[in-house]
Motif scaffolding. Structure first.
Motif, mmCIF file in Angstrom:
data_model
loop_
_atom_site.group_PDB
_atom_site.id
_atom_site.type_symbol
_atom_site.label_atom_id
_atom_site.label_comp_id
_atom_site.label_asym_id
_atom_site.label_seq_id
_atom_site.Cartn_x
_atom_site.Cartn_y
_atom_site.Cartn_z
ATOM 1 N N LEU A 48 33.410 12.349 -5.496
ATOM 2 C CA LEU A 48 32.411 11.776 -4.588
ATOM 3 C C LEU A 48 32.062 12.742 -3.472
ATOM 4 O O LEU A 48 30.901 12.914 -3.116
ATOM 5 N N GLY A 49 33.100 13.359 -2.931
ATOM 6 C CA GLY A 49 32.889 14.328 -1.867
ATOM 7 C C GLY A 49 32.002 15.459 -2.367
ATOM 8 O O GLY A 49 31.050 15.872 -1.697
ATOM 9 N N ARG A 50 32.308 15.928 -3.587
ATOM 10 C CA ARG A 50 31.499 17.021 -4.159
ATOM 11 C C ARG A 50 30.054 16.582 -4.360
ATOM 12 O O ARG A 50 29.116 17.306 -4.030
ATOM 13 N N LEU A 51 29.896 15.355 -4.901
ATOM 14 C CA LEU A 51 28.527 14.852 -5.124
ATOM 15 C C LEU A 51 27.760 14.809 -3.808
ATOM 16 O O LEU A 51 26.602 15.210 -3.742
ATOM 17 N N GLY A 52 28.449 14.334 -2.780
ATOM 18 C CA GLY A 52 27.809 14.222 -1.472
ATOM 19 C C GLY A 52 27.401 15.579 -0.949
ATOM 20 O O GLY A 52 26.249 15.787 -0.551
ATOM 21 N N ILE A 53 28.341 16.523 -0.982
ATOM 22 C CA ILE A 53 28.056 17.848 -0.417
ATOM 23 C C ILE A 53 26.931 18.532 -1.196
ATOM 24 O O ILE A 53 25.974 19.068 -0.626
ATOM 25 N N LYS A 54 27.024 18.459 -2.532
ATOM 26 C CA LYS A 54 25.982 19.121 -3.339
ATOM 27 C C LYS A 54 24.618 18.477 -3.118
ATOM 28 O O LYS A 54 23.619 19.163 -2.937
ATOM 29 N N SER A 55 24.584 17.129 -3.153
ATOM 30 C CA SER A 55 23.281 16.459 -3.006
ATOM 31 C C SER A 55 22.676 16.742 -1.639
ATOM 32 O O SER A 55 21.523 17.180 -1.546
ATOM 33 N N VAL A 56 23.480 16.528 -0.593
ATOM 34 C CA VAL A 56 22.924 16.717 0.749
ATOM 35 C C VAL A 56 22.516 18.183 0.940
ATOM 36 O O VAL A 56 21.440 18.490 1.456
ATOM 37 N N GLY A 57 23.366 19.106 0.457
ATOM 38 C CA GLY A 57 23.059 20.535 0.588
ATOM 39 C C GLY A 57 21.732 20.871 -0.089
ATOM 40 O O GLY A 57 20.866 21.531 0.497
ATOM 41 N N LEU A 58 21.550 20.379 -1.305
ATOM 42 C CA LEU A 58 20.305 20.684 -2.027
ATOM 43 C C LEU A 58 19.102 19.990 -1.394
ATOM 44 O O LEU A 58 18.002 20.558 -1.349
ATOM 45 N N TYR A 59 19.311 18.787 -0.892
ATOM 46 C CA TYR A 59 18.195 18.101 -0.235
ATOM 47 C C TYR A 59 17.746 18.888 0.999
ATOM 48 O O TYR A 59 16.555 19.074 1.240
ATOM 49 N N ILE A 60 18.716 19.352 1.765
ATOM 50 C CA ILE A 60 18.354 20.115 2.969
ATOM 51 C C ILE A 60 17.684 21.430 2.566
ATOM 52 O O ILE A 60 16.660 21.825 3.122
ATOM 53 N N LEU A 61 18.245 22.066 1.545
ATOM 54 C CA LEU A 61 17.661 23.343 1.086
ATOM 55 C C LEU A 61 16.206 23.160 0.648
ATOM 56 O O LEU A 61 15.311 23.894 1.073
ATOM 57 N N THR A 62 15.959 22.144 -0.201
ATOM 58 C CA THR A 62 14.586 21.976 -0.702
ATOM 59 C C THR A 62 13.625 21.599 0.430
ATOM 60 O O THR A 62 12.485 22.070 0.453
ATOM 61 N N THR A 63 14.091 20.793 1.373
ATOM 62 C CA THR A 63 13.204 20.419 2.484
ATOM 63 C C THR A 63 12.908 21.642 3.354
ATOM 64 O O THR A 63 11.760 21.852 3.778
ATOM 65 N N ALA A 64 13.942 22.445 3.593
ATOM 66 C CA ALA A 64 13.716 23.638 4.420
ATOM 67 C C ALA A 64 12.744 24.591 3.716
ATOM 68 O O ALA A 64 11.845 25.156 4.355
ATOM 69 N N ILE A 65 12.888 24.760 2.397
ATOM 70 C CA ILE A 65 11.936 25.618 1.662
ATOM 71 C C ILE A 65 10.529 25.031 1.803
ATOM 72 O O ILE A 65 9.555 25.742 2.064
ATOM 73 N N ALA A 66 10.440 23.699 1.648
ATOM 74 C CA ALA A 66 9.128 23.039 1.686
ATOM 75 C C ALA A 66 8.414 23.286 3.009
ATOM 76 O O ALA A 66 7.256 23.709 3.039
ATOM 77 N N VAL A 67 9.126 23.067 4.102
ATOM 78 C CA VAL A 67 8.444 23.173 5.397
ATOM 79 C C VAL A 67 8.162 24.644 5.738
ATOM 80 O O VAL A 67 7.119 24.980 6.314
ATOM 81 N N THR A 68 9.044 25.545 5.295
ATOM 82 C CA THR A 68 8.791 26.968 5.528
ATOM 83 C C THR A 68 7.544 27.420 4.777
ATOM 84 O O THR A 68 6.675 28.136 5.297
ATOM 85 N N LEU A 69 7.448 26.964 3.532
ATOM 86 C CA LEU A 69 6.269 27.283 2.719
ATOM 87 C C LEU A 69 5.001 26.756 3.397
ATOM 88 O O LEU A 69 3.978 27.449 3.486
ATOM 89 N N ALA A 70 5.099 25.528 3.906
ATOM 90 C CA ALA A 70 3.935 24.900 4.531
ATOM 91 C C ALA A 70 3.497 25.674 5.775
ATOM 92 O O ALA A 70 2.308 25.955 5.959
ATOM 93 N N ILE A 71 4.478 26.063 6.598
ATOM 94 C CA ILE A 71 4.125 26.784 7.827
ATOM 95 C C ILE A 71 3.545 28.161 7.479
ATOM 96 O O ILE A 71 2.519 28.572 8.020
ATOM 97 N N SER A 72 4.178 28.847 6.532
ATOM 98 C CA SER A 72 3.695 30.188 6.180
ATOM 99 C C SER A 72 2.266 30.127 5.660
ATOM 100 O O SER A 72 1.386 30.883 6.109
ATOM 101 N N LEU A 73 2.006 29.218 4.733
ATOM 102 C CA LEU A 73 0.644 29.132 4.208
ATOM 103 C C LEU A 73 -0.327 28.631 5.271
ATOM 104 O O LEU A 73 -1.478 29.054 5.322
ATOM 105 N N GLY A 74 0.175 27.748 6.145
ATOM 106 C CA GLY A 74 -0.672 27.266 7.239
ATOM 107 C C GLY A 74 -1.102 28.418 8.129
ATOM 108 O O GLY A 74 -2.268 28.528 8.511
ATOM 109 N N LEU A 75 -0.165 29.335 8.430
ATOM 110 C CA LEU A 75 -0.502 30.469 9.290
ATOM 111 C C LEU A 75 -1.451 31.432 8.585
ATOM 112 O O LEU A 75 -2.298 32.061 9.206
#
Ligand code: ASP
Length: 448
Positions: free
Chosen positions: A94-121
């Motif tokens: 469970l701990g592993r599932l939590g860490i992996k899921s949350v880690g990947l969710y944060i990673l994908t969101t950070a990529i998403a917003v970085t992509l958005a800002i870069s293309l926006g600029l």
């Protein structure tokens, strides 16, 4: 399992419902003016026909459809998570599932917003625009990080369920499931009871999915009969840019991540996601779509029980890549319209706040704009700027919700594969899950 009496698959029927709904709505919009009067007298509609159709039938049936989906979310998440957790033989998983899921969710969101800002600029959607706004928008205060964590723990689980507080329900279900796994026979008896409830709830999910062609039809007809598209022209650059970044994230970031982490064929993921994406698109709510997302992950993508029941409810609550993309582009857009120069550290702040703000916020229509207020405040941009983009937000909300849930399923596949909980025969079977979701609504099949 009862044999379907339908000529077309459920996905095709939902798609047809959506297209016919859009056309019906657009025709109604063209026929009636803003006060509900007919534009053309050659049609023998009564003045009230519009109201009966749009505000009466479409609106009522649409609300019932969304309520029926939402009705399943709390029982489904609680029961399936209890089943998933209590069947774990290894608690550390469970701990592993939590860490992996949350880690990947944060990673994908950070990529998403970085992509958005870069293309926006690069594209500068808000430069040389002179938009005025009378509308007001008041921001909510962003909760502190420690408050977000404390709020995950329920003081009263019944209250959490009544309020649909997903993170609290997850915490309670996980603790309950762990305790069940620890109490031997009593836990086993309870587990088989929960398994039975789970089967019944899943059947309810498929019943409602079978009504979706009509539900989606009325939702689209109502929306396109009432939506005002006048502002799209002046915001075209912003609108198209958000759509473009959403497309890049969905069709480049996710496939790359899936391929790199799992080696699975991303085309298969997209094929299986079509139906859930249509639900997300027409309801604009990843929370209401959750039952369908979970069914897709489990029956069509072959993701195991514990990963599906843990990662997806979590994702519907904390992972909103599409929303983060809108926020990234909107921040750049509003800064440009107001002539504010943001520094690099402001953009880093935007990435952080957009990623954190989504945690603990339910996936419901329009919530992205409320979270955007928090992001704007962080970098001292005028919150009223939101009023500039509200006019086109409904259509973007639909599209980004589809991206949000695709992100959830991509992460579920990655976590599932890494935990040995992804059945590749199901993943690669083009017909997987299709027979299960076809329900004969006219007959009960006692043997299914
Ligand atoms: N409607 C989105 C969702 O439910 C959230 C948002 O962007 O407003 O995922």
């Amino acid at each position: 399992m009862s044999q379907s009496s339908h000529k077309y698959s459920l996905t095709t029927r939902i798609f047809i419902g959506m297209v016919v709904g859009i056309i019906t709505g657009a025709i109604l919009q063209a026929l009636f003016d803003d006060s509900g009067d007919l534009r053309f007298t050659i049609f023998s509609f009564e003045l009230s026909t519009y109201n009966i159709l749009v505000e009466g039938i479409f609106s009522t049936v649409g609300q019932i459809f969304i309520a029926s989906l939402k009705m399943l979310v709390v029982p489904l998440v609680f029961v399936s998570l209890v089943c998933g957790t209590s069947s774990l033989t290894e608690p550390s998983k469970l701990g592993r599932l939590g860490i992996k899921s949350v880690g990947l969710y944060i990673l994908t969101t950070a990529i998403a917003v970085t992509l958005a800002i870069s293309l926006g600029l690069m594209v500068s959607p808000g430069e040389n625009l002179n938009l005025s706004t009378e509308a007001e928008f008041t921001a909510k205060q962003a909760p502190s990080f420690s408050q977000v964590i404390v709020n995950m723990f329920p003081t009263n689980p019944i209250n959490s369920m009544a309020e649909g507080n997903m993170l609290q329900i997850i915490v309670f279900a996980v603790l309950f499931g762990i305790a069940m796994a620890m109490v031997g026979d009593a836990g086993k008896r309870l587990a088989s009871f929960f398994e039975d409830i789970n089967t019944v709830i899943l059947r309810l999910v498929t019943i409602i999915m079978n009504l979706a062609p009509y539900g989606v039809f009325v939702l689209m007809a109502k929306l396109f009969a009432t939506i005002g598209l006048e502002t799209i022209a002046s915001l075209a650059k912003y609108f198209v840019l958000v759509l473009a970044v959403l497309a890049i994230h969905a069709f480049v970031t996710y496939p790359v991540l899936l391929k790199v982490f799992t080696g699975l064929n991303p085309l298969m993921l997209f094929k299986k996601m079509r139906e859930a994406a249509l639900f997300a698109f027409s309801t604009s709510s990843s929370s209401a779509t959750l039952p369908v997302t979970m069914e897709t992950a489990r029956n069509k993508l072959g993701v195991g029980k514990s990963v599906t029941s843990f990662s997806l409810p979590l994702g519907a609550t904390i992972n909103m890549d599409g929303t983060a993309i809108m926020q990234g582009v909107a921040t750049v857009f509003i800064a440009q319209v107001y002539g504010v120069d943001l520094a690099l550290n402001d953009y880093v702040m935007v990435v952080l706040t957009a990623t954190l703000a989504s945690i603990g916020t339910a996936g419901v229509p329009g919530v992205g704009l409320i979270m955007l207020a928090m992001v704007l405040q962080q970098v001292n941009l005028p919150v009223e700027g939101i009023a500039l983009i509200i006019g086109v937000d409904r259509l973007l909300d639909m599209t980004r919700t589809a991206v949000n849930i695709t992100g959830d399923c991509t992460v579920a596949c990655i976590v599932g594969k890494s935990e040995g909980e992804l059945d590749e025969t199901i993943f690669y079977d083009p017909n997987a899950g299709i027979a299960e979701e076809e329900v004969d609504l006219k007959h009960f099949d006692q043997n299914s």
